[in-house]
Design a protein around this motif. Structure first.
Motif, PDB file in Angstrom:
ATOM      1  N   GLU A 132      93.587   7.432 -21.866  1.00 49.68           N
ATOM      2  CA  GLU A 132      92.534   6.932 -20.987  1.00 49.68           C
ATOM      3  C   GLU A 132      92.977   7.181 -19.545  1.00 49.68           C
ATOM      4  O   GLU A 132      94.141   6.966 -19.201  1.00 49.68           O
ATOM      5  N   LEU A 133      92.015   7.641 -18.728  1.00 46.22           N
ATOM      6  CA  LEU A 133      92.275   7.928 -17.310  1.00 46.22           C
ATOM      7  C   LEU A 133      91.298   7.063 -16.534  1.00 46.22           C
ATOM      8  O   LEU A 133      90.091   7.325 -16.549  1.00 46.22           O
ATOM      9  N   LEU A 145      91.279  15.505 -19.234  1.00 46.47           N
ATOM     10  CA  LEU A 145      91.250  14.874 -20.564  1.00 46.47           C
ATOM     11  C   LEU A 145      90.995  15.891 -21.672  1.00 46.47           C
ATOM     12  O   LEU A 145      91.610  15.838 -22.732  1.00 46.47           O
ATOM     13  N   ILE A 146      90.074  16.810 -21.415  1.00 45.58           N
ATOM     14  CA  ILE A 146      89.795  17.846 -22.423  1.00 45.58           C
ATOM     15  C   ILE A 146      91.027  18.735 -22.593  1.00 45.58           C
ATOM     16  O   ILE A 146      91.455  19.010 -23.714  1.00 45.58           O
ATOM     17  N   GLY A 292      85.520  12.106 -26.809  1.00 44.71           N
ATOM     18  CA  GLY A 292      85.856  11.373 -25.607  1.00 44.71           C
ATOM     19  C   GLY A 292      84.742  11.468 -24.609  1.00 44.71           C
ATOM     20  O   GLY A 292      83.692  12.065 -24.868  1.00 44.71           O
ATOM     21  N   GLY A 293      84.951  10.859 -23.452  1.00 39.25           N
ATOM     22  CA  GLY A 293      83.940  10.914 -22.412  1.00 39.25           C
ATOM     23  C   GLY A 293      84.065   9.781 -21.430  1.00 39.25           C
ATOM     24  O   GLY A 293      84.967   8.946 -21.531  1.00 39.25           O
ATOM     25  N   ARG A 294      83.140   9.792 -20.495  1.00 44.07           N
ATOM     26  CA  ARG A 294      83.131   8.808 -19.403  1.00 44.07           C
ATOM     27  C   ARG A 294      82.588   7.471 -19.887  1.00 44.07           C
ATOM     28  O   ARG A 294      81.670   7.413 -20.689  1.00 44.07           O
ATOM     29  N   TYR A 295      83.187   6.417 -19.361  1.00 50.44           N
ATOM     30  CA  TYR A 295      82.659   5.075 -19.612  1.00 50.44           C
ATOM     31  C   TYR A 295      83.004   4.186 -18.432  1.00 50.44           C
ATOM     32  O   TYR A 295      83.726   4.599 -17.517  1.00 50.44           O
ATOM     33  N   GLY A 306      88.134   9.020 -21.287  1.00 52.48           N
ATOM     34  CA  GLY A 306      89.191   8.946 -22.282  1.00 52.48           C
ATOM     35  C   GLY A 306      88.916   9.875 -23.438  1.00 52.48           C
ATOM     36  O   GLY A 306      87.836  10.460 -23.529  1.00 52.48           O
ATOM     37  N   VAL A 307      89.923  10.027 -24.274  1.00 51.75           N
ATOM     38  CA  VAL A 307      89.741  10.819 -25.487  1.00 51.75           C
ATOM     39  C   VAL A 307      90.477  10.128 -26.627  1.00 51.75           C
ATOM     40  O   VAL A 307      91.562   9.566 -26.435  1.00 51.75           O
TER      41      VAL A 307
END
Lengths: 385, 385
Positions: A132-133, A145-146, A292-295, A306-307
């Motif tokens: 997680e970033l 992240l990817i 993963g993706g933005r949240y 995160g992923v």
């Protein structure tokens, strides 16, 4: 290891992982985490159970129907057995680590449980590993992240990787700008989910035009980007498109040759995602390796991405474990001799009693070598013994 | 990592493990398992939950009061969230692996949960790592388990290790041979548990004599063995004493210098043990590092011995984690440059946007070095930057 008759059955979707698979999975998890750590993601280990209020909050909400509940006899409050770890890491970032400078990079690995399996994923216990970033809203963060997921998966031996990028906020933004009513939105959503160009066209007017163009843009990244650029999008959706363009540019540099597809209309599984999202695949391997993706993390909605990698699929994508070479140490081998062999990298199995036919005993125990304590030289392969 | 104010509290006895502790614990578990595997213990990974019938059976029975229960919506049967792993490994050995040749060596690592913490161990989630040796009833097997535990603990850096060996079946065997009534047994047990020589003497007759002698034998192994040899024991107890003598002889060879004490009257925590048992300590470290001993595996009561290490105590006995050296990569560092540094063993943190004062930004993010993408040489320590 061989499977004998199973007298005691386990619940559906739960299983004993035996050797060599158990060792292999642990080593793959170790390998993934090492890659995450090499890019400054610090490991955190949240507990398996916590209060359901925090576990099913925000980005954890979609897991509510899948989460086992437990009564805590100490606090008399309900707890949940985690079905996902991202929400726990977001909680840590936005509670205990609020004062740690941003961007904050955290990683994790561990088991999660689900009340029921699905047809695609019958397992009810899965190991997840992820990153997680938190606190960075830039395309650089999305690309990182990817890239790290691809790098970690390649590092453990997964091949023919691809990523499918989605923009789950674009369709809602177009819906909004078109002023579509609830019923039309529902119909449009259904048509898009089915990738049904005919039903999209049947919506008529600007809706048919714009949503049709978005649907048509699905496919290989370069072509998709060209098509997306030709669509007249409302500002929020246009910003997402620009972000995608920049992410593709960054990935072209950091992961050249990676197969990338774009699906601007996909939203299933991304309902709680607030922006660019993605799914990872390995050619010929059943199931996604991760997503993963933005949240929005925490009550303040801190921007995060995160992923999560799913070890059940990942294990199908990596090479099998090698068979262990084991040396049989006949009864009477000195402890020092055994230790010297292990220090030299051998796996040793101690004979617990004297045997007339040492080689036969070693074979019975599936050892590959025997050691001769009198000669004390290198272990002898059993074929030659 | 720093701790900010915690808005969302976790249930008592459950905690988030942060970096560097989380990394350190994972690496200690990895180290322990590697040692187990080097001695031919094959890893198995049973699920976190299973039917309570199998989880609380046999050697699992003592964990029943500590085990969280869950209703399985699929089977409509009760499941337990494991409070111990030994019973699961015994189940695997005596169901799926019945046909695998004996002796069978299995190892494991993973979290367990308990309904309530104790004063000594408030944690409700603990990581356990251990070994089980199934189908061997020899003293060699007992010694192997103690030796491997000591070897694995030393391997991860635990120092000043000691083992306390118990013979939990000796006192019941003496009770039996003396024909003590239930009330006297209760009084005797209490006196022995308190190590109260006066109360033992008050039992009078042969009971006072033999139980007093057993109590007096507690202490350093060599002295204890001498005293035990002087006691007139019933056959079963005498056999246990002979086994102990042989185990001490084997340990003297395989683990010379190991501090060994013997307590022939201790039985607490060994209620389900069927023979020679032991507890592992590290001088100056609170709590036992692990315990183990003989038990009967499965319905057929196959002879088995095992050892379980408790990672909460083990972590107090091993050296702290080293601080990570992290290189800050200014925005614009090429992906290839970052990869080269990671391949060379560096941990890199990517700058996600351009910064006017790169060194200040690197310091803010607790990096120890910065990289100069123009010069492209070795990372520069931040003290010099």
């Amino acid at each position: 290891m061989t499977d004998g008759p199973s007298k005691m059955l386990l619940p559906d979707g739960l299983r004993d992982v035996l050797s060599p698979e158990a060792t292999r999975e642990a080593s793959v998890v170790h390998g993934l985490i090492e890659r995450f750590r090499a890019s400054a993601f610090r490991r955190v280990d949240p507990p398996l159970v916590e209060f359901e209020d925090s576990l099913l909050d925000g980005v954890g909400a979609p897991t509510a129907p899948h989460t086992f509940r437990l009564m805590d006899p100490v606090s008399q409050r309900m707890m949940g057995l985690r079905a996902d770890i991202t929400v726990q890491v977001a909680r840590i970032a936005t509670s205990r680590l609020t004062r740690t400078p941003r961007p904050l990079r955290l990683c994790y690995a561990g088991p999660v449980l689900r009340v029921r399996g699905t047809q695609l994923r019958p397992e009810r216990q899965i190991t997840q590993a992820g990153c997680e970033l938190i606190g960075a809203d830039t395309p650089e963060a999305d690309a990182e992240l990817i890239e790290i997921a691809i790098d970690a998966l390649s590092g453990v031996g997964a091949k023919d990787l691809s990523v499918d990028i989605s923009l789950p906020t674009v369709v809602p933004s177009v819906f909004e700008s078109l002023g579509l009513d609830k019923d039309t939105r529902r119909r449009a959503r259904l048509a898009l989910d089915r990738k049904d160009a005919h039903d999209v066209a049947a919506l008529g007017g600007d809706a048919a035009l714009r949503l049709g163009a978005l649907l048509d843009a699905c496919g290989p990244a370069e072509r998709a980007m060209e098509k997306l650029l030709a669509i007249d999008l409302p500002p929020m959706a246009a910003a997402e498109r620009d972000r995608l363009a920049r992410v593709l540019e960054l990935l072209d540099e950091s992961a050249p040759g990676l197969v990338i597809t774009v699906d601007p209309v996909e939203h299933r599984g991304f309902e709680y995602q607030t922006g660019l999202s993605f799914t990872l695949f390995s050619k010929g391997v059943r199931g996604e390796l991760g997503r993963g993706g933005r949240y929005a993390a925490g009550a303040a909605g801190e921007p995060a991405t995160g992923v999560t990698l799913y070890l059940d699929s990942v294990m199908r994508a990596v090479p099998m474990a090698e068979e262990v070479q084991t040396v049989y140490l006949p009864h009477g081998t000195s402890p020092a001799q055994g230790r010297a062999l292990r220090d030299a990298g051998w796996c040793t199995m101690a004979g617990l009693s004297a045997e007339a036919d040492v080689a036969a005993e070693a074979r019975r125990l599936a050892c590959t070598h025997i050691f001769d304590p009198m000669r004390g030289a290198d272990p002898i392969p059993l074929d030659d013994a």
